[in-house]
Design a protein around this motif. Structure first.
Motif, PDB file in Angstrom:
ATOM      1  N   ASN A  44       0.843  -1.178  -0.051  1.00  0.00           N
ATOM      2  CA  ASN A  44      -0.215   0.115  -0.052  1.00  0.00           C
ATOM      3  C   ASN A  44       0.767   1.263   0.015  1.00  0.00           C
ATOM      4  O   ASN A  44       1.969   1.284   0.332  1.00  0.00           O
ATOM      5  CB  ASN A  44      -1.024   0.064   1.317  1.00  0.00           C
ATOM      6  CG  ASN A  44      -2.070  -1.171   1.163  1.00  0.00           C
ATOM      7  OD1 ASN A  44      -2.058  -1.676   0.096  1.00  0.00           O
ATOM      8  ND2 ASN A  44      -2.461  -1.429   2.354  1.00  0.00           N
ATOM      9  N   SER A  45       0.284   2.109  -0.641  1.00  0.00           N
ATOM     10  CA  SER A  45       0.918   3.524  -0.609  1.00  0.00           C
ATOM     11  C   SER A  45       0.087   4.618  -0.964  1.00  0.00           C
ATOM     12  O   SER A  45      -1.092   4.413  -1.675  1.00  0.00           O
ATOM     13  CB  SER A  45       2.035   3.730  -1.782  1.00  0.00           C
ATOM     14  OG  SER A  45       2.707   4.810  -2.014  1.00  0.00           O
ATOM     15  N   THR A  46       0.283   5.685  -0.172  1.00  0.00           N
ATOM     16  CA  THR A  46      -0.530   7.293  -0.680  1.00  0.00           C
ATOM     17  C   THR A  46       0.521   8.039  -1.394  1.00  0.00           C
ATOM     18  O   THR A  46       0.340   8.399  -2.415  1.00  0.00           O
ATOM     19  CB  THR A  46      -1.277   7.596   0.434  1.00  0.00           C
ATOM     20  OG1 THR A  46      -2.333   6.757   0.953  1.00  0.00           O
ATOM     21  CG2 THR A  46      -2.130   9.101  -0.036  1.00  0.00           C
ATOM     22  N   THR A  63       3.936   7.998  -2.013  1.00  0.00           N
ATOM     23  CA  THR A  63       4.981   7.503  -2.882  1.00  0.00           C
ATOM     24  C   THR A  63       4.234   7.292  -4.170  1.00  0.00           C
ATOM     25  O   THR A  63       4.611   7.924  -5.249  1.00  0.00           O
ATOM     26  CB  THR A  63       5.635   6.515  -2.422  1.00  0.00           C
ATOM     27  OG1 THR A  63       6.146   6.620  -1.323  1.00  0.00           O
ATOM     28  CG2 THR A  63       6.972   6.116  -3.625  1.00  0.00           C
ATOM     29  N   HIS A  95      14.369   2.835   0.421  1.00  0.00           N
ATOM     30  CA  HIS A  95      13.409   3.766   0.032  1.00  0.00           C
ATOM     31  C   HIS A  95      14.065   5.035  -0.417  1.00  0.00           C
ATOM     32  O   HIS A  95      14.031   6.074  -0.069  1.00  0.00           O
ATOM     33  CB  HIS A  95      12.487   3.935   0.987  1.00  0.00           C
ATOM     34  CG  HIS A  95      11.104   4.687   0.642  1.00  0.00           C
ATOM     35  ND1 HIS A  95      10.807   5.055  -0.600  1.00  0.00           N
ATOM     36  CD2 HIS A  95       9.784   4.789   1.468  1.00  0.00           C
ATOM     37  CE1 HIS A  95       9.638   5.676  -0.675  1.00  0.00           C
ATOM     38  NE2 HIS A  95       8.938   5.503   0.367  1.00  0.00           N
ATOM     39  N   GLN A 147      12.352   8.516  -0.727  1.00  0.00           N
ATOM     40  CA  GLN A 147      12.024   9.074   0.442  1.00  0.00           C
ATOM     41  C   GLN A 147      13.388   9.936   1.060  1.00  0.00           C
ATOM     42  O   GLN A 147      13.263  11.153   1.728  1.00  0.00           O
ATOM     43  CB  GLN A 147      11.409   8.093   1.423  1.00  0.00           C
ATOM     44  CG  GLN A 147      11.015   8.639   2.911  1.00  0.00           C
ATOM     45  CD  GLN A 147       9.669   9.407   2.658  1.00  0.00           C
ATOM     46  OE1 GLN A 147       8.893   8.905   2.034  1.00  0.00           O
ATOM     47  NE2 GLN A 147       9.896  10.539   3.505  1.00  0.00           N
ATOM     48  N   PRO A 152       2.709   7.204   6.491  1.00  0.00           N
ATOM     49  CA  PRO A 152       1.551   7.686   7.419  1.00  0.00           C
ATOM     50  C   PRO A 152       1.882   7.988   8.712  1.00  0.00           C
ATOM     51  O   PRO A 152       2.432   6.996   9.436  1.00  0.00           O
ATOM     52  CB  PRO A 152       0.522   6.645   6.975  1.00  0.00           C
ATOM     53  CG  PRO A 152       1.149   5.596   6.607  1.00  0.00           C
ATOM     54  CD  PRO A 152       2.396   5.810   6.153  1.00  0.00           C
TER      55      PRO A 152
HETATM   56  N1   CP Z   1       6.550   7.654   3.102  1.00  0.00           N
HETATM   57  C1   CP Z   1       5.884   6.778   2.424  1.00  0.00           C
HETATM   58  O1   CP Z   1       6.486   5.850   1.637  1.00  0.00           O
HETATM   59  O2   CP Z   1       4.524   6.956   2.356  1.00  0.00           O
HETATM   60  P1   CP Z   1       3.340   6.027   1.455  1.00  0.00           P
HETATM   61  O3   CP Z   1       3.573   4.546   2.179  1.00  0.00           O
HETATM   62  O4   CP Z   1       2.002   6.569   1.692  1.00  0.00           O
HETATM   63  O5   CP Z   1       4.018   5.938   0.093  1.00  0.00           O
END
Ligand code: CP
Length: 298
Positions: free
Chosen positions: A47-49, A51, A130, A133, A257
């Motif tokens: 899951n991701s928002t 990235t 990552h 990030q 998150p």
């Molecule tokens: N910081 C980060 O990777 O957030 P997401 O998981 O929402 O992508």
């Protein structure tokens, strides 16, 4: 540079060039046609928002066609291997893959399955790396602080399972900062670290810090019970009162998150010196800069 798999693939000069590119893009906010005719596929097996959406926005702002592959509806669910999925998409003309996956080091395997001109970007692999990030975090720090080498940087929380922590510590080391202090529940700390100072208590980590990075507990990667997680905010969380021990100009970061009231108080998350939403905004710029750089090298 054809791929961005590990932050250690970059040297200080390359990172600085990416930051200059991001700043240039920030000054020219109109969409450009730099990637017109190119296609970018985002494959997120976790899951991701932030990235996922920032990669989508970054590629679209540069004029690329963007496909967000819906993994749950894809033929991976019928048993198709990752290699076959990627080679199928590549045969359709995808130029760049952005991949998030739970397996540590998966991108090192994937790069051998791709054609020589296909770009690969690691959007997070297991608890390993990552890199985008780390870049957006350091870019954000430099918007607030002059001399990154001299800063005391505290990273608090579940360090052991955090690809954000490992990439950020590596990135800071590349930029010359050897002044990183880590702290968290004992089972969630590494046994040793050659690149950061492992602290015995919260105060040691945050006292006189210039930057504090709070991390969530990566429950999806923890198999055993961790009793230290009970009463987490009291023992490991950051709030306005605890922040008094840091330098007056300290900034507070979190990759998101966030879990409000757990690793960070809601009040602190929403107000200065929190720069959490600046990190989010910088994520789009940094990912644009990375796409421009990788496409310019093929
Ligand atoms: N910081 C980060 O990777 O957030 P997401 O998981 O929402 O992508």
């Amino acid at each position: 540079m054809k791929h961005l798999i590990n932050i250690n693939d970059l040297d200080k000069g390359e990172i600085q060039k990416l930051f200059i590119q991001a700043s240039t893009l920030n000054e020219n906010t109109h969409t450009s046609e730099l990637l017109k005719g190119k296609s970018v596929a985002n494959l997120f097996f976790e899951n991701s928002t932030r990235t996922l959406i920032s990669f989508e926005l970054a590629a679209k702002k540069l004029g690329a066609d963007v496909i967000n592959v819906n993994i749950a509806k894809s033929s991976t669910q019928k048993g198709e291997t990752l290699r076959d999925t990627l080679q199928t998409l590549q045969a359709m003309g995808i130029d760049a893959f952005v991949i998030r996956h739970s397996d540590n080091g998966i991108c090192e395997k994937i790069k051998n399955w791709l054609n020589k001109d296909t770009i690969l970007i690691n959007a997070g692999d297991g608890n390993n790396q990552h890199p985008t990030q780390a870049l957006l975090d350091c870019y954000t720090i430099l918007q607030h602080k002059q001399n990154i080498i001299a800063l005391k940087i505290a990273i608090i929380g579940d360090i052991k399972h955090s690809r954000v922590a490992s990439s950020l510590i590596d990135c800071l080391n590349i930029l010359g900062n050897k002044n990183v202090f880590i702290y968290g529940p004992k089972p969630l700390l590494p046994n040793s670290s050659s690149k950061a100072n492992i602290c015995n208590d919260f105060d040691e980590a945050i006292t006189d810090a210039d930057v504090i990075v709070m991390l969530r507990i990566q429950k999806e990667r923890i198999e055993q019970d961790v009793p230290e997680i009970d009463n987490y905010h009291e023992n490991f969380g950051l709030n306005r009162d605890a922040l008094k021990k840091a330098k007056k100009e300290c900034i507070v970061m979190h990759p998101g998150p966030i879990n409000r009231g757990v690793e960070i108080s809601s009040e602190l998350a929403d107000n200065l010196p929190s720069v959490i939403l600046e990190q989010v905004a910088n994520g789009v710029l940094i990912r644009q800069a990375i796409l421009v750089r990788l496409f310019s090298d093929i």
